[in-house]
Scaffold this active site. Structure first.
Site, short mmCIF file in Angstrom:
data_model
loop_
_atom_site.label_atom_id
_atom_site.label_comp_id
_atom_site.label_asym_id
_atom_site.label_seq_id
_atom_site.Cartn_x
_atom_site.Cartn_y
_atom_site.Cartn_z
N CYS A 87 36.48 28.28 34.49
CA CYS A 87 35.28 28.58 34.83
C CYS A 87 34.51 27.86 33.46
CB CYS A 87 35.02 29.99 34.83
SG CYS A 87 35.63 31.12 33.84
N1 LIG Z 1 37.20 35.80 36.94
C1 LIG Z 1 36.82 34.42 36.94
O1 LIG Z 1 35.63 34.15 36.67
C2 LIG Z 1 37.73 33.48 37.12
C3 LIG Z 1 37.44 32.11 37.03
C4 LIG Z 1 38.31 30.99 37.26
C5 LIG Z 1 39.83 31.43 37.07
N2 LIG Z 1 39.94 32.51 37.15
C6 LIG Z 1 41.31 32.99 37.14
O2 LIG Z 1 41.69 33.36 38.36
C7 LIG Z 1 42.88 34.05 38.26
C8 LIG Z 1 42.42 35.35 38.94
O3 LIG Z 1 41.32 36.06 38.25
P1 LIG Z 1 40.59 37.35 38.83
O4 LIG Z 1 39.29 37.59 37.64
O5 LIG Z 1 40.29 37.45 40.18
O6 LIG Z 1 41.45 38.64 38.29
P2 LIG Z 1 41.48 40.02 38.50
O7 LIG Z 1 40.20 40.48 38.82
O8 LIG Z 1 42.01 40.66 37.28
O9 LIG Z 1 42.70 39.97 39.65
C9 LIG Z 1 43.89 39.64 39.58
C10 LIG Z 1 44.66 39.93 40.74
O10 LIG Z 1 46.02 39.78 40.46
C11 LIG Z 1 46.84 41.08 40.82
N3 LIG Z 1 47.68 40.90 39.70
C12 LIG Z 1 47.43 41.52 38.54
N4 LIG Z 1 48.80 41.18 37.59
C13 LIG Z 1 49.72 40.87 38.45
C14 LIG Z 1 51.09 40.40 38.45
N5 LIG Z 1 51.61 40.61 37.39
N6 LIG Z 1 51.65 40.32 39.36
C15 LIG Z 1 51.13 40.16 40.83
N7 LIG Z 1 49.65 40.35 40.83
C16 LIG Z 1 49.02 40.68 39.90
C17 LIG Z 1 45.71 42.24 40.56
O11 LIG Z 1 46.38 43.25 41.24
P3 LIG Z 1 46.20 44.53 40.69
O12 LIG Z 1 44.47 45.16 41.02
O13 LIG Z 1 46.90 45.51 41.49
O14 LIG Z 1 46.31 44.74 39.32
C18 LIG Z 1 44.49 41.47 41.31
O15 LIG Z 1 44.64 41.44 42.84
C19 LIG Z 1 43.16 34.20 36.75
O16 LIG Z 1 44.18 33.48 36.52
C20 LIG Z 1 42.12 33.95 36.25
O17 LIG Z 1 42.13 33.30 34.88
C21 LIG Z 1 39.07 33.73 37.00
#
Ligand SMILES: NC(=O)c1ccc[n+]([C@@H]2O[C@H](COP(=O)([O-])OP(=O)(O)OC[C@H]3O[C@@H](n4cnc5c(N)ncnc54)[C@H](OP(=O)(O)O)[C@@H]3O)[C@@H](O)[C@H]2O)c1
Length: 332
Positions: A146
């Site tokens: 992002c």
């Molecule tokens: N947030 C942003 O603005 C953004 C922007 C660009 C890229 N990203 C990237 O996109 C990815 C997801 O981000 P997010 O913000 O959506 O994260 P998030 O809200 O923390 O969600 C992560 C997801 O992955 C699951 N998870 C966590 N640990 C895991 C593991 N060890 N094995 C399998 N599943 C697991 C979680 O399930 P549980 O709820 O059961 O833990 C949840 O469904 C990350 O790599 C992040 O860096 C995020």
């Protein structure tokens, strides 16, 4: 219809993706996986009317999908991506695991050895404004970060036109709290962030610098801040131009590079973007301001929604390109 699967559907990017795919006229979501919420429905764990059943990743049937989106934390995606590719399924990975071309860089910034370095050579960095043709052919697209999206897009016109006097650029960015994901942490706790404002990982320490340097060829000094709003990133870039660069020339290089881009808007001279330009849409909006009394300087401001152009919106844009669809489909 394109059949899609979402891994990590209970995170912020996964939920946003589920919403975007639900309204996409050419996609049907075949499965959505969760870790702790497997067996429940998306509407059980998040205030949404999307009633998707959540399954464990091991139960996902890759023979039933054409594309998967990995919305998982970095460092966890490699086995999932490898399985999908082996099954002939195309992948858009939203994590940082395939964004860097060199395994040494991954190790340097993420502190662990990359377990599938050969895939770094085939992954395409999913910034459509730069790699559209490669994305169309790619099996694996590494969706940009992002912060990097908000910094790389407004730097590239100046880099391409060779207008920078200094290869070191300062990027000062402010992000809404959803950028840190949905997991609980003290840093993102309501009472820690509400009516507060703080800088973190400033200088050359934030991991996203690796992508910014890789894609711009510059050395970015980066100051990220935690802004007490839910979504949106505003990045302010401090630029030193070659002597005697007319302000009109600067504006022209932006207007030229982004003229046909559906998701980048360059504001008229002197007007500046704000989060309200982009929250809820897939745009990156850019404003350029010459500095009075310092003609070799200019300040460029860009805004994106971190969960749309900074993540799930860009991921759908990439999917549209990969499957030969209108790039804006499901995103307007
Ligand atoms: N947030 C942003 O603005 C953004 C922007 C660009 C890229 N990203 C990237 O996109 C990815 C997801 O981000 P997010 O913000 O959506 O994260 P998030 O809200 O923390 O969600 C992560 C997801 O992955 C699951 N998870 C966590 N640990 C895991 C593991 N060890 N094995 C399998 N599943 C697991 C979680 O399930 P549980 O709820 O059961 O833990 C949840 O469904 C990350 O790599 C992040 O860096 C995020």
């Amino acid at each position: 219809m394109i059949r899609a699967g979402i891994y990590g559907a209970t995170g912020y990017t996964g939920i946003e993706l589920a919403r975007l795919l639900d309204q996409h006229p050419r996609v049907t979501t075949v499965f959505a996986t969760a870790r702790s919420a497997a067996g429940q429905r998306l509407s059980d764990v998040f205030p949404t009317t999307l009633d998707l059943p959540l399954i464990a990743a091991e139960e996902a049937d890759l023979s039933q999908v054409d594309v998967v989106f990995c919305c998982l934390p970095h460092g966890t995606t490699v086995p999932t991506v490898q399985q999908a590719l082996a099954a002939g399924v195309r992948v858009v990975d939203l994590s940082a695991d395939f964004r860097l071309r060199r395994a040494e860089e991954y190790e340097r910034w993420y502190g662990s050895t990359h377990s599938a370095p050969h895939l770094l050579e085939t992954a395409v960095y999913g910034l459509p404004e730069v790699y559209r043709e490669d994305i169309a052919q790619a099996q694996l697209v590494a969706n940009p970060g992002c912060y990097p999206t908000s910094v790389i897009l407004p730097l590239l016109p100046l880099v391409r036109a060779n207008l920078l006097a200094d290869a070191t650029v300062i990027a000062d960015s402010k992000s809404g709290i959803s950028g840190a994901g949905r997991s609980l942490s003290l840093k993102t706790h309501f009472s820690e962030t509400h009516e507060n404002f703080s800088a973190y990982n400033i200088g050359r320490s934030h991991r996203h610098i690796a992508e910014m340097d890789q894609e711009t060829g510059l050395s970015v000094i980066f100051s990220p801040h935690l802004l007490p709003v839910v979504r949106g990133i505003l990045s302010t870039l401090y630029i030193t131009l070659l002597p005697d660069t007319p302000a009109a020339r600067v504006h022209e290089v932006y207007a030229t590079m982004f003229a046909d881009e559906p998701f980048v808007t360059v504001l008229p001279d002197g007007r500046l973007p704000e989060l309200r330009h982009v929250v809820g849409n897939n745009q990156c909006v850019i404003g350029i301001k010459p500095v009075a009394l310092a003609p070799e300087r200019c300040i460029v401001v860009s805004v994106i929604d971190n969960l749309l152009k900074g993540a799930s919106g860009q991921a759908v844009q990439n999917m549209n390109i990969m499957f030969g669809l209108e790039e804006t489909l499901g995103l307007l």
